[in-house]
Design a protein around this motif. Structure first.
Motif, PDB file in Angstrom:
ATOM      1  N   ASP A   1      33.716  -5.195  20.779  1.00 34.64           N
ATOM      2  CA  ASP A   1      34.413  -6.158  19.929  1.00 34.64           C
ATOM      3  C   ASP A   1      34.595  -5.542  18.544  1.00 34.64           C
ATOM      4  OD1 ASP A   1      35.349  -8.112  18.293  1.00 34.64           O
ATOM      5  OD2 ASP A   1      33.837  -9.590  18.800  1.00 34.64           O
ATOM      6  N   LEU A   2      35.824  -5.130  18.239  1.00 37.21           N
ATOM      7  CA  LEU A   2      36.090  -4.439  16.975  1.00 37.21           C
ATOM      8  C   LEU A   2      36.984  -5.265  16.059  1.00 37.21           C
ATOM      9  CD1 LEU A   2      36.625  -0.890  18.485  1.00 37.21           C
ATOM     10  CD2 LEU A   2      34.520  -1.930  17.641  1.00 37.21           C
ATOM     11  N   SER A   3      37.025  -6.556  16.318  1.00 32.25           N
ATOM     12  CA  SER A   3      37.902  -7.438  15.537  1.00 32.25           C
ATOM     13  C   SER A   3      37.513  -7.495  14.062  1.00 32.25           C
ATOM     14  CB  SER A   3      37.854  -8.849  16.123  1.00 32.25           C
ATOM     15  OG  SER A   3      36.515  -9.319  16.094  1.00 32.25           O
ATOM     16  N   TRP A   4      36.297  -7.121  13.748  1.00 31.88           N
ATOM     17  CA  TRP A   4      35.788  -7.236  12.378  1.00 31.88           C
ATOM     18  C   TRP A   4      36.093  -6.007  11.515  1.00 31.88           C
ATOM     19  CZ3 TRP A   4      32.372  -3.289  11.402  1.00 31.88           C
ATOM     20  CH2 TRP A   4      31.889  -2.628  12.542  1.00 31.88           C
ATOM     21  N   LEU A   5      36.673  -4.966  12.133  1.00 27.11           N
ATOM     22  CA  LEU A   5      36.923  -3.735  11.365  1.00 27.11           C
ATOM     23  C   LEU A   5      37.844  -4.005  10.173  1.00 27.11           C
ATOM     24  CD1 LEU A   5      37.499  -1.106  14.200  1.00 27.11           C
ATOM     25  CD2 LEU A   5      35.608  -1.147  12.572  1.00 27.11           C
ATOM     26  N   PRO A   6      37.657  -3.285   9.077  1.00 22.57           N
ATOM     27  CA  PRO A   6      38.540  -3.462   7.927  1.00 22.57           C
ATOM     28  C   PRO A   6      39.970  -3.007   8.255  1.00 22.57           C
ATOM     29  CG  PRO A   6      37.089  -1.568   7.590  1.00 22.57           C
ATOM     30  CD  PRO A   6      36.609  -2.270   8.815  1.00 22.57           C
ATOM     31  N   ALA A   7      40.910  -3.361   7.394  1.00 25.12           N
ATOM     32  CA  ALA A   7      42.299  -2.964   7.595  1.00 25.12           C
ATOM     33  C   ALA A   7      42.446  -1.465   7.368  1.00 25.12           C
ATOM     34  CB  ALA A   7      43.202  -3.722   6.633  1.00 25.12           C
ATOM     35  N   PRO A   8      43.401  -0.834   8.058  1.00 24.66           N
ATOM     36  CA  PRO A   8      43.611   0.610   7.868  1.00 24.66           C
ATOM     37  C   PRO A   8      44.118   0.922   6.458  1.00 24.66           C
ATOM     38  CG  PRO A   8      45.353  -0.331   9.227  1.00 24.66           C
ATOM     39  CD  PRO A   8      44.319  -1.383   9.067  1.00 24.66           C
TER      40      PRO A   8
END
Lengths: 244, 244
Positions: free
Chosen positions: A236-243
């Motif tokens: 679950d990588l939905s929490w990653l910051p924006a690129p």
DNA sequence: CGTTATTTTGAAGGACTTCAACTCTGGTGG
DNA sequence: CCACCAGAGTTGAAGTCCTTCAAAATAACG
């Protein structure tokens, strides 16, 4: 086909933006060829570089006082090597090529600069570390609490799944590329006992073998016997910051 | 005494700037009390939060199909808990309080935001992950290749050193806070055999015991017998990016 | 102060290792 | 082309370390 192996791995987790791809490609500008059996990095020696493995199979291991060896992990194309080594003045483990390899070395500063310029890549690298961590704890549980047969079965499943990551044509059959001694050093067994366990798995119809190639005949039974979980799934990588 | 336990740990690695300290303190704004034996997080359940352990002792473990348990790691005040869990949809391990604890929960977004705003803190967290990784591989080697006595000795040394991290008054004697069953689940042994190994270490003059307290009488002999390396020493963090 | 968890001890059994020998395989050079 | 050789795989027998089972002693706790 991107210019970066590492970008391919990360690209399976998230959609990379051009700036990120470019930054990753810069890590792989240089190449170094490593012969089968040669060492990429030696335990207790200083490591100034990190590597992206571009081609081949690498293992990391430690040697104990009594001369015995524990293989810690196998690395496949697209994996980053030596992260634990740059944290210490002396590398805590040896990296050794199991087949002829191509690695792309880059220095600590490049790594440091990348993580500042691209926070999402930095977070993704942390995610890869956690995947590796969980894979290590799976093996810890295997060594601590499961039978020899289960450990060997788990190793076969893991190797097949990881090889499949770079070669999608692999289904049930694959060439392991490890001696029984190496399987033993990875699973905490003697080569003699590994041999008996492979034989037993074969007799029970779980696997088939012919000249170095292994076929997973009854994969489900193996996965059950081995308590196996593929740790590259269920993320679950939905929490990653924006690129950036 | 800073407002953040986590900042204290990181502060031993590098000199933190005020902005970093402030950001870390924000992670510990909320508190939650956990009773001895209660779970902070359950295997296979969804985890939305991370934690900083402020007080007490926590263990992480997995349960296998046959009901056996493998303890993966012990956590001490200042440690971050649950990083591997937020990477997955379902937690790969259980976190359970071994004593009455205080934890500071914060959500994935806070973690994500912190790593973007403070690249050096993000890199430091990666460093902590690598320290944990190397500690795990040490245990992997111990389970795979060392005797029961060596594993028990290594556990005692590790616990003393980590306890000393929070309580500098600890020298040779300390209260372990673990049952022999728990020692067994951490070292891959039965409680019965742990008992015999403790007894043997005592008979050989390596340790002394009285009502839950352990004294490391001959620390050097233990370290030799256990192949023990303190992984919080020997670090090289000169490559870290500049503070933000 | 009774009840339950934990520690301790003994005896027997089993999983894996050790030692030793033999076979198979692939590569090398005569 | 094949004899040779070293490394890897295979097999058996004996031994060891750790487990399992069982029960008693001690400590912890409401």
């Amino acid at each position: 086909m991107s210019g970066s192996c590492f970008a391919e791995i990360l690209g399976e987790l998230v959609e990379l933006v051009p700036a990120e791809k470019a930054a990753l490609e810069r890590l792989e500008e240089r190449q170094r060829h490593i012969r089968r059996g040669a060492m990429v990095l030696r335990e207790n020696e200083r490591a100034d570089e990190l590597f992206i493995l571009r081609k081949g199979l690498v293992m990391s291991y430690v040697l104990l006082d009594d001369g015995s060896r524990q293989i810690l992990r196998f690395y496949f194309p697209g994996d980053m090597l030596g992260l634990s080594s740059i944290v210490y003045r002396e590398s805590p483990e040896t990296l050794c090529a199991l087949s002829d390899c191509v690695v792309c070395p880059f220095d600590r500063q490049a790594f440091s600069a990348l993580s500042v310029a691209h926070p999402r890549l930095s977070a993704l690298i942390l995610v890869l570390c956690q995947i590796e961590r969980v894979a290590l704890t799976d093996r810890l549980a295997a060594l601590g609490r499961t039978s020899a047969k289960a450990r060997v079965a788990a190793l076969l499943l893991e190797m097949r799944n990881r090889l499949r990551g770079t070669d999608k044509s692999i289904e049930k059959a694959f060439t392991l590329g490890l001696t029984q001694e190496e399987i033993g050093d990875a699973t905490g067994l003697t080569s003699v006992h590994v041999n008996r366990m492979l034989r037993q798995l074969e007799e029970e119809g779980m696997i088939a073998r012919e000249s170095g190639r292994v076929t997973l005949v009854d994969e489900d039974a193996m996965a059950r016997a081995a308590n196996y979980v593929n740790r590259y799934e269920g993320l679950d990588l939905s929490w990653l910051p924006a690129p950036q």
